[in-house]
Every structure is written in structure tokens, then in C-alpha cells.
Design a protein around this motif. Structure first.
Motif, PDB file in Angstrom:
ATOM      1  N   GLY A 220      39.764  71.718  -4.322  1.00 58.97           N
ATOM      2  CA  GLY A 220      38.888  71.693  -5.492  1.00 58.97           C
ATOM      3  C   GLY A 220      37.677  72.587  -5.326  1.00 58.97           C
ATOM      4  N   GLY A 221      37.120  72.610  -4.116  1.00 55.18           N
ATOM      5  CA  GLY A 221      35.968  73.465  -3.853  1.00 55.18           C
ATOM      6  C   GLY A 221      36.303  74.929  -4.033  1.00 55.18           C
ATOM      7  N   THR A 222      37.499  75.310  -3.602  1.00 55.05           N
ATOM      8  CA  THR A 222      37.923  76.711  -3.740  1.00 55.05           C
ATOM      9  C   THR A 222      38.004  77.121  -5.206  1.00 55.05           C
ATOM     10  N   THR A 223      38.681  76.306  -6.022  1.00 48.63           N
ATOM     11  CA  THR A 223      38.854  76.659  -7.441  1.00 48.63           C
ATOM     12  C   THR A 223      37.524  76.608  -8.192  1.00 48.63           C
ATOM     13  N   LEU A 224      36.668  75.646  -7.875  1.00 48.53           N
ATOM     14  CA  LEU A 224      35.376  75.548  -8.554  1.00 48.53           C
ATOM     15  C   LEU A 224      34.454  76.703  -8.164  1.00 48.53           C
ATOM     16  N   LEU A 225      34.439  77.053  -6.883  1.00 47.60           N
ATOM     17  CA  LEU A 225      33.585  78.157  -6.442  1.00 47.60           C
ATOM     18  C   LEU A 225      34.036  79.491  -7.034  1.00 47.60           C
ATOM     19  N   GLU A 226      35.343  79.642  -7.214  1.00 48.76           N
ATOM     20  CA  GLU A 226      35.840  80.879  -7.843  1.00 48.76           C
ATOM     21  C   GLU A 226      35.244  81.056  -9.231  1.00 48.76           C
ATOM     22  N   VAL A 227      35.090  79.947  -9.953  1.00 49.98           N
ATOM     23  CA  VAL A 227      34.510  80.015 -11.293  1.00 49.98           C
ATOM     24  C   VAL A 227      32.995  80.217 -11.227  1.00 49.98           C
ATOM     25  N   LEU A 228      32.339  79.453 -10.330  1.00 56.34           N
ATOM     26  CA  LEU A 228      30.887  79.505 -10.242  1.00 56.34           C
ATOM     27  C   LEU A 228      30.383  80.847  -9.707  1.00 56.34           C
ATOM     28  N   LEU A 229      31.119  81.407  -8.742  1.00 57.51           N
ATOM     29  CA  LEU A 229      30.684  82.659  -8.127  1.00 57.51           C
ATOM     30  C   LEU A 229      31.266  83.891  -8.800  1.00 57.51           C
ATOM     31  N   GLY A 230      32.252  83.684  -9.683  1.00 58.48           N
ATOM     32  CA  GLY A 230      32.986  84.811 -10.243  1.00 58.48           C
ATOM     33  C   GLY A 230      32.115  85.839 -10.932  1.00 58.48           C
ATOM     34  N   THR A 231      31.280  85.398 -11.871  1.00 53.03           N
ATOM     35  CA  THR A 231      30.465  86.335 -12.642  1.00 53.03           C
ATOM     36  C   THR A 231      29.495  87.098 -11.749  1.00 53.03           C
ATOM     37  N   ALA A 232      28.753  86.346 -10.892  1.00 50.36           N
ATOM     38  CA  ALA A 232      27.777  86.994 -10.012  1.00 50.36           C
ATOM     39  C   ALA A 232      28.459  87.930  -9.025  1.00 50.36           C
ATOM     40  N   PHE A 233      29.626  87.533  -8.517  1.00 48.18           N
ATOM     41  CA  PHE A 233      30.337  88.335  -7.527  1.00 48.18           C
ATOM     42  C   PHE A 233      30.826  89.647  -8.145  1.00 48.18           C
ATOM     43  N   ASN A 234      31.399  89.572  -9.315  1.00 47.38           N
ATOM     44  CA  ASN A 234      31.898  90.781  -9.980  1.00 47.38           C
ATOM     45  C   ASN A 234      30.749  91.706 -10.388  1.00 47.38           C
ATOM     46  N   ARG A 235      29.615  91.118 -10.789  1.00 41.57           N
ATOM     47  CA  ARG A 235      28.460  91.932 -11.156  1.00 41.57           C
ATOM     48  C   ARG A 235      27.905  92.649  -9.935  1.00 41.57           C
ATOM     49  N   LEU A 236      27.922  91.954  -8.797  1.00 42.54           N
ATOM     50  CA  LEU A 236      27.404  92.546  -7.564  1.00 42.54           C
ATOM     51  C   LEU A 236      28.251  93.726  -7.111  1.00 42.54           C
ATOM     52  N   LEU A 237      29.583  93.616  -7.312  1.00 40.43           N
ATOM     53  CA  LEU A 237      30.492  94.662  -6.836  1.00 40.43           C
ATOM     54  C   LEU A 237      30.957  95.602  -7.955  1.00 40.43           C
ATOM     55  N   SER A 238      30.336  95.493  -9.101  1.00 38.34           N
ATOM     56  CA  SER A 238      30.793  96.295 -10.234  1.00 38.34           C
ATOM     57  C   SER A 238      30.624  97.790 -10.012  1.00 38.34           C
ATOM     58  N   THR A 239      29.620  98.174  -9.225  1.00 42.92           N
ATOM     59  CA  THR A 239      29.372  99.589  -8.967  1.00 42.92           C
ATOM     60  C   THR A 239      30.153 100.118  -7.766  1.00 42.92           C
ATOM     61  N   SER A 240      30.886  99.242  -7.090  1.00 40.53           N
ATOM     62  CA  SER A 240      31.647  99.671  -5.916  1.00 40.53           C
ATOM     63  C   SER A 240      32.952 100.325  -6.336  1.00 40.53           C
ATOM     64  N   GLN A 241      33.635 100.912  -5.390  1.00 39.53           N
ATOM     65  CA  GLN A 241      34.897 101.603  -5.650  1.00 39.53           C
ATOM     66  C   GLN A 241      36.094 100.646  -5.582  1.00 39.53           C
ATOM     67  N   LEU A 242      35.814  99.337  -5.418  1.00 40.91           N
ATOM     68  CA  LEU A 242      36.889  98.363  -5.288  1.00 40.91           C
ATOM     69  C   LEU A 242      37.566  98.117  -6.627  1.00 40.91           C
ATOM     70  N   THR A 243      38.867  97.962  -6.599  1.00 38.25           N
ATOM     71  CA  THR A 243      39.608  97.653  -7.807  1.00 38.25           C
ATOM     72  C   THR A 243      39.392  96.200  -8.197  1.00 38.25           C
ATOM     73  N   SER A 244      39.719  95.873  -9.447  1.00 35.39           N
ATOM     74  CA  SER A 244      39.558  94.491  -9.912  1.00 35.39           C
ATOM     75  C   SER A 244      40.422  93.534  -9.111  1.00 35.39           C
ATOM     76  N   LEU A 245      41.621  93.988  -8.682  1.00 36.49           N
ATOM     77  CA  LEU A 245      42.507  93.137  -7.882  1.00 36.49           C
ATOM     78  C   LEU A 245      41.892  92.857  -6.522  1.00 36.49           C
ATOM     79  N   THR A 246      41.299  93.876  -5.907  1.00 41.31           N
ATOM     80  CA  THR A 246      40.664  93.686  -4.602  1.00 41.31           C
ATOM     81  C   THR A 246      39.464  92.757  -4.719  1.00 41.31           C
ATOM     82  N   ARG A 247      38.676  92.918  -5.784  1.00 40.64           N
ATOM     83  CA  ARG A 247      37.529  92.024  -5.983  1.00 40.64           C
ATOM     84  C   ARG A 247      37.982  90.578  -6.172  1.00 40.64           C
ATOM     85  N   LYS A 248      39.097  90.415  -6.878  1.00 40.56           N
ATOM     86  CA  LYS A 248      39.635  89.072  -7.088  1.00 40.56           C
ATOM     87  C   LYS A 248      40.067  88.445  -5.759  1.00 40.56           C
ATOM     88  N   ARG A 249      40.708  89.255  -4.914  1.00 45.65           N
ATOM     89  CA  ARG A 249      41.120  88.751  -3.608  1.00 45.65           C
ATOM     90  C   ARG A 249      39.928  88.370  -2.748  1.00 45.65           C
TER      91      ARG A 249
END
Length: 491
Positions: free
Chosen positions: A94-123
Motif C-alpha cells: 500500500g505504501g508503494t502505490t500511495l507514494l507513487e501517487v503522492l510523489l508522482g507530480t513533484a517527481f516528474n516536475r523535478l525531472l522534466s528538464t532531464s533527458q530521461l524518457t517518461s518510461l524511465t521516469r516512471k520506473r
């Protein structure tokens, strides 16, 4: 598992009544509670039935029914405690699935300028969420104190009045869980690397028979090596194995404890061939029970003690003893495997036939395991060992000091070749963590516990990321269970 006990329509209705984000957490808790409580309930019921049969017609101050209800309540309540396995499972998944939602927006915003693909960011997000959840959930289990992992020592001995005691607590309660996770993570990583290599070489038409053979023998080799370590520990260092595991092996082996103790003393140097060290009484008591000459048990006269002692009443022939062991072990195993297979298969003729075949195969595997262990001992003591190592007193001492047991340990695990390939994978991954545990201390300093926690969290993150991206890579039943538990949408 609950996924197989309920019909698809019932599971769908239950899933739809739960918010999607909470489904993995609730599934994990239910499965964790069932896996923690069900075995204890089964043991309690079997003990209760056995006790009722033995005490039938005998008056008792405490009624067995009252004792059964009290134990039942204790087991059911115990599984609900915060620092137990069900809560750990819920916090982990449960912690894993909840943290994915809670951290998702901030995490993607933090790495949005990186060269990482969306699949890599998801992983990376899945890996990070799993790592944090695994760390915290294991710490929850580790926070529960246990008397088995504590030692009380005196810190002052000036006088009885001034004497003080201090309790030192050790880590290691969760070691088996950590080794299980790390074994699965290694299987995922190595399996993925090997799969890519195979795919590349097959495409290039460079895949060789040797590489194909390695693929087929990897699981049997892991099982055989792990079994050798476990059997060696059972024989010489039983404290390195869980008590329940040691008890089960002893029950399957059906060996006289005096024989084991004699070989242990040979290894420790207490029992020496050709010398009077006061050890004759050990095997002589066994000789008296089996009506053998008493001199067979005297290491000063009998160099070495005859292999018939190892056979324990099956006569002097080593091959006859091995076949006898196989037959008796097969009967013992069928009594366990057949009811289980009949329960899990369909009740038609085809299902009953499949149950008998499956039970016979598994029983043959276990019977061959036991027979090969004993025959390995005989090969080293009688059939092959003396012709290579020697027949003098020093050589006999060397053989019985560990070589004969080592030979049995080496041979027994190859019985897994009787099983189907899919079953070999399950068995290999089942015994590997237990074998690794024999190489590590069962207790260690509490200040080093963070290392174990890190290994568990890292390994779990690898496994959970694999479940999200490629669930087929996680072999065996575990992959199917985790795939079901972590799926947010109803089936």
C-alpha cells in the motif's frame, strides 16, 4: 490464495466496492493475514483432533474445548497486532502505490528538464516509492522486541548489592525475509541479463549447446548447492537453521540421533579411531538395541564402525539400504502430498489422475533426495572412498570426519531433476535464501541493522519495479501473487 478461493464475479464486486488506490493495500493485508494465521490454525486444529482421540473417555480438569477456544482467539488476535506480518505487507504494498501517487507530480516536475524518457521516469518513481515503503515497513517489523534476540549480562560484580544487569538486544529477526527479497532480486537481474544475451545470440545464430545446457541446469544447480549447504548445517550446525526446518528434516531423515552424534564427534576429534577416548558407550548402546556385536561401537577396536550401523537394521548391503530408504520415504511423502493434491485438483477422473501423478512425482523427488543422501555417505565410507583416500586408520578418520557427510550433501539435491522444469525453479528459489542464511550469523549487532534494511529495501524495489514493468520476469507463484495484489483495477 484469495484470488483462487473466490469466483471472478465475487472478486470483481469486492474490488469495485473499494477505492482503486486502496485495493493493493487491502489485498496485501488480507493475504498477509491469511498466510500468517492459516498455518497456525491448521496446526491447532490437528493438535486438537489428535488430543481428543487420545483423551477420549479420560476426565480432565480443563476441558480441551476451552483450551482450543482460548488458543484460537490468541492466534486470531495476534495476527491483528501492529508489528506483525499483515501490517508489514499492507505498509509495503500500500505504501508503494500511495507514494507513487503522492510523489508522482513533484517527481516528474523535478525531472522534466532531464533527458530521461517518461518510461524511465516512471520506473524511477516506482523504484523510489518501493524503496521508501520497504525501508519503513521492515523497520516496523524490526521494532518489535524479542527475548530470543536479547541477552542479559552483569556489568558490575563488586558485590551482590551493587551488581547490575543490562539487556543487550541483537538484530537478525528479519534476516530470512531480507534473504528472500535479495534472492528474488538477484533472480530478476541475472535472469534479465541472461534473457537479453540469449535473445541477441539466437538472433545472430550464435547460441551454442553449451549455453543451452547452462540454461537448463541453472535451477537444478542452485537447488543442489543450496541443499548441500542446508544438509551440512543440519548435520553439524543445526542452530543455523530455523527450529521448524530442523525438526522437519529430522522427521524426513528418520535417523538415530546417536549415529549423528558419533559422526559429529568424529569431526570434533572427541571420537578417534584406534584410541580409547571414552566414546564407546555412544554407539554400543545403539548396537545393543539393534542386537549387533558390541565391539562394532568401540572406535578403539572397530576401524571404522561398519556401514551396517548407518543402515540401521537394513542389513550390510549399501544398495539395498538405499532402495529401502527410497521405498519408505516414498510412502511417507505420499501420505502428505496425495491429500494436498486431491484437495487442489478437480473432483473428476482427470483431476484425480493428475493428483496421483503430481503426488507420485513429488514423492519420488523427496524419496530420491533422502536415498541419495544416505547412499552418498555409503559411497564415501565403503564403496569408493577407501579406494582413493586409503584404508588405514588416518584415512578412515578423515572419511568419517566430514567427507562421508559431504558426499551425501553433494548428491542429494540432484534428485530435483525428477521434478518438472517449472517446479525446479520454485524449489531452487525456495531453498536458496535458507542456504544463504547458513552462511550468515543468525544474530548480529543492532548498530549494523541498517545494512540489512538497505539490502531489503533495494531488493524489494527491484522486484516491485519488475512487477510493474515485466511481471513475467518474476518467476513462479510470487510473480502471479504480486501481480494480482498490486493491480489497482478490478479483474
Amino acid at each position: 490464495m484469495t484470488s483462487t478461493l473466490l469466483s471472478p464475479s465475487t472478486r470483481r464486486k469486492l474490488d469495485e466496492s473499494i477505492p482503486p488506490l486502496l485495493r493493493p493495500l487491502i489485498r496485501a493485508y488480507v493475504l498477509g493475514y491469511a498466510s500468517a494465521v492459516a498455518p497456525r490454525l491448521l496446526t491447532l486444529v490437528l493438535q486438537y483432533v489428535t488430543r481428543r482421540r487420545k483423551n477420549k473417555g479420560v476426565a480432565s480438569a480443563i476441558r480441551p474445548h476451552d483450551s482450543f477456544i482460548t488458543s484460537l482467539q490468541r492466534i486470531l488476535r495476534g495476527g491483528l497486532e501492529l508489528q506483525r506480518f499483515p501490517t508489514f505487507c499492507a505498509a509495503l504494498v500500500g505504501g508503494t502505490t500511495l507514494l507513487e501517487v503522492l510523489l508522482g507530480t513533484a517527481f516528474n516536475r523535478l525531472l522534466s528538464t532531464s533527458q530521461l524518457t517518461s518510461l524511465t521516469r516512471k520506473r524511477l518513481l516506482t523504484w523510489l516509492s518501493s524503496f521508501i515503503s520497504a525501508w519503513l515497513s521492515l523497520r516496523l517489523l524490526q521494532s518489535k522486541e524479542s527475548d530470543s534476540f536479547a541477552e542479559t549480562i552483569g556489568i558490575s560484580q563488586d558485590s551482590l548489592e551493587n551488581a547490575k544487569q543490562e539487556t543487550i538486544r541483537y538484530a537478525g529477526r528479519t534476516l530470512d525475509l531480507t534473504l528472500f527479497a535479495s534472492t528474488r532480486a538477484l533472480d530478476v537481474i541475472i535472469g534479465e541479463i541472461w534473457s537479453r544475451k540469449r535473445s541477441h545470440r539466437v538472433t545472430a545464430e550464435k547460441w551454442t549447446r553449451g549455453e543451452s545446457l547452462i540454461s537448463k541446469l541453472t535451477d537444478p544447480t542452485i537447488f543442489a548447492t543450496s541443499s548441500a549447504l542446508i544438509m551440512w548445517a543440519w548435520f553439524y550446525c543445526p542452530s543455523k537453521l530455523p527450529k521448524s526446518y530442523t525438526k522437519w528434516i529430522s522427521s524426513a531423515a528418520s535417523v538415530d540421533s546417536r549415529l549423528i552424534e558419533a559422526l559429529r564427534r568424529c569431526r570434533s576429534g572427541e571420537l578417534l579411531y584406534g584410541k580409547e577416548t571414552g566414546q564407546a558407550g555412544l554407539l554400543q548402546s545403539m548396537c545393543a538395541d539393534f542386537k549387533w556385536p558390541l565391539e562394532w561401537g568401540d572406535p578403539a577396536k572397530s576401524i571404522p564402525f561398519p556401514c551396517e550401523v548407518v543402515h540401521m537394521g537394513c542389513g550390510p548391503n549399501c544398495e539395498h539400504h538405499a532402495l529401502s530408504r527410497f521405498y519408505r520415504s516414498f510412502q511417507w511423502a505420499m501420505a502428505t502430498y496425495l491429500p494436498v493434491n486431491l484437495f487442489t485438483k478437480k473432483r473428476d477422473l482427470k483431476g484425480i489422475k493428475a493428483a496421483f501423478i503430481s503426488a507420485a512425482r513429488s514423492s519420488s523427488f523427496l524419496a530420491a533426495f533422502i536415498a541419495l543422501f544416505y547412499y552418498g555417505v555409503c559411497l564415501a565410507r565403503t564403496r569408493i572412498g577407501p579406494h582413493f583416500i586409503g584404508k588405514d586408520t588416518e584415512a578412515r578418520q578423515k572419511i568419517d570426519s566430514g567427507l562421508c557427510v559431504g558426499s551425501g550433501c553433494f548428491l542429494c539435491g540432484w534428485s530435483v531433476l525428477i521434478e518438472k522444469a517449472a517446479r525446479r525453479k520454485e524449489l531452487a528459489l525456495f531453498v536458496a535464501p535458507r542456504a544463504m542464511a547458513t552462511l550468515l550469523p543468525r544474530q548480529y549487532s543492532l548498530d549494523k541493522q541498517w545494512r540489512e534494511t538497505f539490502v531489503f529495501a533495494f531488493s524489494t524495489a527491484v522486484v516491485f519495479t519488475c512487477v510493474r514493468e515485466n511481471p513475467k520476469r518474476l518467476r513462479g507463484v510470487l510473480g502471479k501473487v504480486l501481480g494480482f495484489v498490486m493491480e489497482a483495477q478490478p479483474r
